[in-house]
Design a protein around this motif. Structure first.
Motif, PDB file in Angstrom:
ATOM      1  N   SER A 120       0.566  -1.147  -0.359  1.00  0.00           N
ATOM      2  CA  SER A 120       0.015   0.138  -0.134  1.00  0.00           C
ATOM      3  C   SER A 120       0.866   1.508   0.328  1.00  0.00           C
ATOM      4  O   SER A 120       2.023   1.014   0.566  1.00  0.00           O
ATOM      5  CB  SER A 120      -0.780   0.540   0.809  1.00  0.00           C
ATOM      6  N   ARG A 121       0.533   2.461  -0.168  1.00  0.00           N
ATOM      7  CA  ARG A 121       1.415   3.629  -0.379  1.00  0.00           C
ATOM      8  C   ARG A 121       1.601   3.765   0.883  1.00  0.00           C
ATOM      9  O   ARG A 121       2.431   4.448   1.229  1.00  0.00           O
ATOM     10  CB  ARG A 121       0.033   4.340  -1.081  1.00  0.00           C
ATOM     11  N   GLU A 122      -0.110   3.872   1.725  1.00  0.00           N
ATOM     12  CA  GLU A 122       1.058   4.359   3.550  1.00  0.00           C
ATOM     13  C   GLU A 122       2.325   3.937   3.869  1.00  0.00           C
ATOM     14  O   GLU A 122       2.882   3.817   4.414  1.00  0.00           O
ATOM     15  CB  GLU A 122      -0.226   4.680   4.050  1.00  0.00           C
TER      16      GLU A 122
ATOM     17  N   GLU B 192      -6.399  -4.802   6.721  1.00  0.00           N
ATOM     18  CA  GLU B 192      -5.595  -4.316   4.788  1.00  0.00           C
ATOM     19  C   GLU B 192      -5.159  -7.006   4.546  1.00  0.00           C
ATOM     20  O   GLU B 192      -4.053  -7.486   5.107  1.00  0.00           O
ATOM     21  CB  GLU B 192      -4.119  -4.971   4.698  1.00  0.00           C
TER      22      GLU B 192
ATOM     23  N   ARG C  54      -7.024   7.123   5.573  1.00  0.00           N
ATOM     24  CA  ARG C  54      -6.298   6.497   5.229  1.00  0.00           C
ATOM     25  C   ARG C  54      -4.892   7.075   4.103  1.00  0.00           C
ATOM     26  O   ARG C  54      -4.634   6.014   3.198  1.00  0.00           O
ATOM     27  CB  ARG C  54      -6.836   5.383   4.106  1.00  0.00           C
TER      28      ARG C  54
ATOM     29  N   ASP D 214      -4.006   6.273   0.467  1.00  0.00           N
ATOM     30  CA  ASP D 214      -4.640   5.245   0.035  1.00  0.00           C
ATOM     31  C   ASP D 214      -6.142   4.936   0.305  1.00  0.00           C
ATOM     32  O   ASP D 214      -7.503   4.273  -0.281  1.00  0.00           O
ATOM     33  CB  ASP D 214      -4.644   3.663   0.881  1.00  0.00           C
TER      34      ASP D 214
END
Length: 663
Positions: free
Chosen positions: A254-256, A388, A584, A587
């Motif tokens: 994920s980008r985070e 997730e 988020r 994301d």
């Protein structure tokens, strides 16, 4: 309540000296007469601790636990009483533990073990600090202090390292040093009375191979809180044991998660529990948003939107925090007792307190908002939420994997480091998998067990050698590698090199063995430690993990799985407004990360470099010491939670030991 039974062990010899000879004559090997005189300086003094003082006992339990672990690691285990924990009955002869009291604005205390034969300037700051020297004494194999790996002995022989002809290694040139020997007393001992099972001398020096001249160390990103010291020397190679091969890191999903893998970008994460500076006191909050903003120099800096915790009938408005020095990890301090003394009972928790009656004064005098935040924080500390999910393969293996977890007050990703309760708290794991294991023939997640799979590392120190440097382990997260590079630059003047030693691969541990997130010492220590600049000048940097608690300690529940919640907001309960949303970040949609206009911290409101500096100075001066306040924890409570050098149950060691003094 379980009772711990201990097997007593003694040190059969000692090199400790009560007095040492100097060019001016003999002098006491400990704090000076002036330092021991409370009347001479009420603001700072030393005090000899009695043999049975709680802190002294904690040190001895810690040392006993480390001796027992080291003994087992060398393939030795006593058949009799093997289930008992070890405790050191007393320090080696002429070693004495002193408390250093400094009545500054934070009323700090530290503990030092004196007795090292070189003089009072060579003292040990923790049980972990002293353990290598104790181990050398109790091995009983050599009187040569150059064989000891403690911080006071090891640097002395680096100058005399000579290569062994025809071999890929080195050996120290030996010099004779005297160590007092005692006849073995007629009582149980761990080592000296059993010469047939003495541990072999270290061979780590022969495992260190020569290498080509060291390349330049790449420049670290600048961190304003802890300027990177210039590299002054090269260091030794420190390879992992050849029998162990580290596993590659799992890629971010994920980008985070990818953003959190960067060194020095953000300390804190959305959904985490933190202390925050209210100005004249500290409060408890949860982070609901984070982002970057341009400071006066047009540089990107992190900012956070926090929601203060409270009782169910009133919720303070959110606050924007624009400097990370105004935040602390939840585990950095211990929660104080409630201000309503009637609520200080084990039977009370956030959901069982009758908050309406508290507001009506039926529980006496106190600050209801403060007490609400304290109980809420303990409730969150007990929680965990898996996030997730990566697969739903529960039919063939009964296991499901996840990309992350909210663990107590913290958010943890697969692919990063976590602190462990194993090996007395000195090990970390690089997470490769977070696994939910269902019971056979069941799909009920409430009864599922949570496991973590990954490689286990131990922070290890060895002397450095000019012309050599440690190879970079690319299977470690970049944050660990850059923090290690910083720490080795600090200790270069001490001619000591550190590395993360691989001690286990593809290991599987239960959730109860986790202590919490791993933090960079180079980033968090400058915020937590007021003596960091002085330590830096001395070439010393401790591991920040020894400054912070473990998840569950606030509820005397360290080492327990905790309560599972389906999502993070459920774990917050009624301690936050019902319409609270956790961003988020990268994301989620942009509107989730938008900050409220016109509601900023004191720094934002005043603006300008001069005002920023003024506010920072005020915050440094205040540090939450302003008397008991309506909106936070003040001076009367600081001593209860500002316990930065604690070892689960007290400020006595650098991260060794478990709840209740058991190992």
């Amino acid at each position: 309540m379980s009772v711990a039974y201990y097997r007593p062990v003694w040190a059969a010899r000692s090199d400790g000296e009560r007095e040492i000879k100097t060019k001016h004559g003999r002098e006491f090997n400990g704090p000076t007469e002036l330092q021991l005189n409370k009347n001479a300086s009420e603001d700072e003094f030393f005090e000899l601790l009695p043999v049975h003082h709680d802190v002294a006992q904690d040190w001895k339990r810690a040392l006993g636990g480390m001796l027992q672990r080291q003994w087992k690691e060398h393939g030795k285990e006593l058949e009799t009483e093997k289930d008992k924990k070890w405790i050191l009955v007393d320090f080696p002869e002429n070693y004495r533990l002193y408390k250093h009291v400094r009545k500054d604005r934070n009323k700090t205390e530290a503990y030092f073990l004196y007795g090292y034969p070189i003089g009072r300037k060579k003292r040990y700051k923790s049980a972990a600090d002293f353990f290598p020297h104790l181990w050398w004494l109790m091995e009983g194999m050599s009187n040569d202090r150059t064989e000891c790996s403690c911080k006071h002995c090891a640097p002395d022989w680096i100058q005399e390292v000579k290569p062994l002809p025809g071999r890929d290694g080195f050996t120290p040139a030996r010099k004779e040093t005297s160590v007092k020997k005692e006849s073995a007393p007629a009582r149980p001992q761990a080592f000296a009375s059993n010469p047939q099972v003495l541990v072999k001398q270290r061979s780590s020096s022969q495992d260190i191979k020569s290498s080509k001249p060291a390349p330049k160390v790449p420049q670290q990103p600048p961190i304003s809180k802890a300027p990177i010291p210039a590299a002054t020397t090269t260091v030794a190679r420190a390879p992992a044991p050849p029998s162990l091969t580290p596993n590659p890191l799992p890629p971010p999903k994920s980008r985070e998660q990818e953003q959190d893998a960067h060194y020095g970008k953000y300390i804190y994460r959305a959904g985490e529990l933190t202390w925050f500076n209210r100005g004249s006191a500290w409060g408890l909050s949860v982070i609901i948003r984070r982002g970057l903003f341009k400071d006066h120099s047009n540089q990107d800096r992190p900012r956070y939107l926090v929601q203060p915790l409270s009782h169910p009938f009133n919720h303070p408005e959110t606050k924007v925090i624009t400097t990370e020095t105004d935040l602390r990890p939840w585990l950095a301090w211990s929660a104080p007792s409630p201000t309503h003394q009637a609520l200080a009972l084990p039977s009370f928790n956030y959901n069982t307190v009758d908050w309406k009656s508290v507001l009506e004064g039926r529980y006496g005098v106190g600050e209801t908002e403060v007490d609400g935040s304290i109980f809420a924080a303990k409730m969150i500390d007990d929680s965990f939420t898996l996030i997730e999910p990566l697969s739903n393969n529960t039919t063939t293996t009964g296991e499901r994997t996840y990309n992350g977890i909210y663990f107590g007050g913290e958010k943890i990703w697969a692919g990063e480091a976590i602190r462990l309760r194993l090996a007395n708290g000195q090990d970390i794991m690089i997470i490769h998998q977070i696994i939910e294991k269902l019971k056979p023939n069941s799909t009920n997640i409430a009864s599922a067990t949570i496991h973590f799979v990954g490689d286990i590392y131990r922070y290890t120190n060895i002397p450095s050698i000019p012309g050599q440097e440690p190879p970079e382990n690319t299977n470690l997260p970049i944050r660990l590698r850059q923090d290690l590079q910083y720490r080795n630059r600090v200790t270069a003047t001490k001619r000591v090199i550190s590395y993360w030693k691989l001690v286990g691969t593809a290991s599987r541990i239960g959730i109860e063995q986790l202590k919490g997130r791993w933090y960079e010492s180079s980033i968090l220590l400058p915020i937590l430690s007021q003596t960091f600049p002085q330590d830096l000048q001395r070439g010393e940097i401790t591991d920040v993990g020894s400054w912070i608690n473990g998840r569950g300690d606030a509820n005397a529940a360290g080492g327990k799985p905790g309560t599972r919640y389906k999502d993070r907001l459920e774990a917050f309960g009624k301690a936050v407004p019902p319409d609270t949303k956790i961003s988020r970040g990268l994301d989620g949609p942009p509107e989730e990360s938008a900050f409220p206009e016109g509601r900023g911290s004191v720094v934002q409101a005043q603006g300008g470099q001069a005002q920023v500096q003024q506010v920072q100075q005020q915050q440094q001066q205040q540090q939450g010491l302003g008397g008991v306040q309506m909106q936070g924890v003040g001076d009367g409570d600081i001593a209860e939670f500002m316990d930065l050098d604690r070892m689960e149950e007290g400020p006595f060691s650098q991260g060794y030991g478990e709840q209740g003094g058991q190992f």
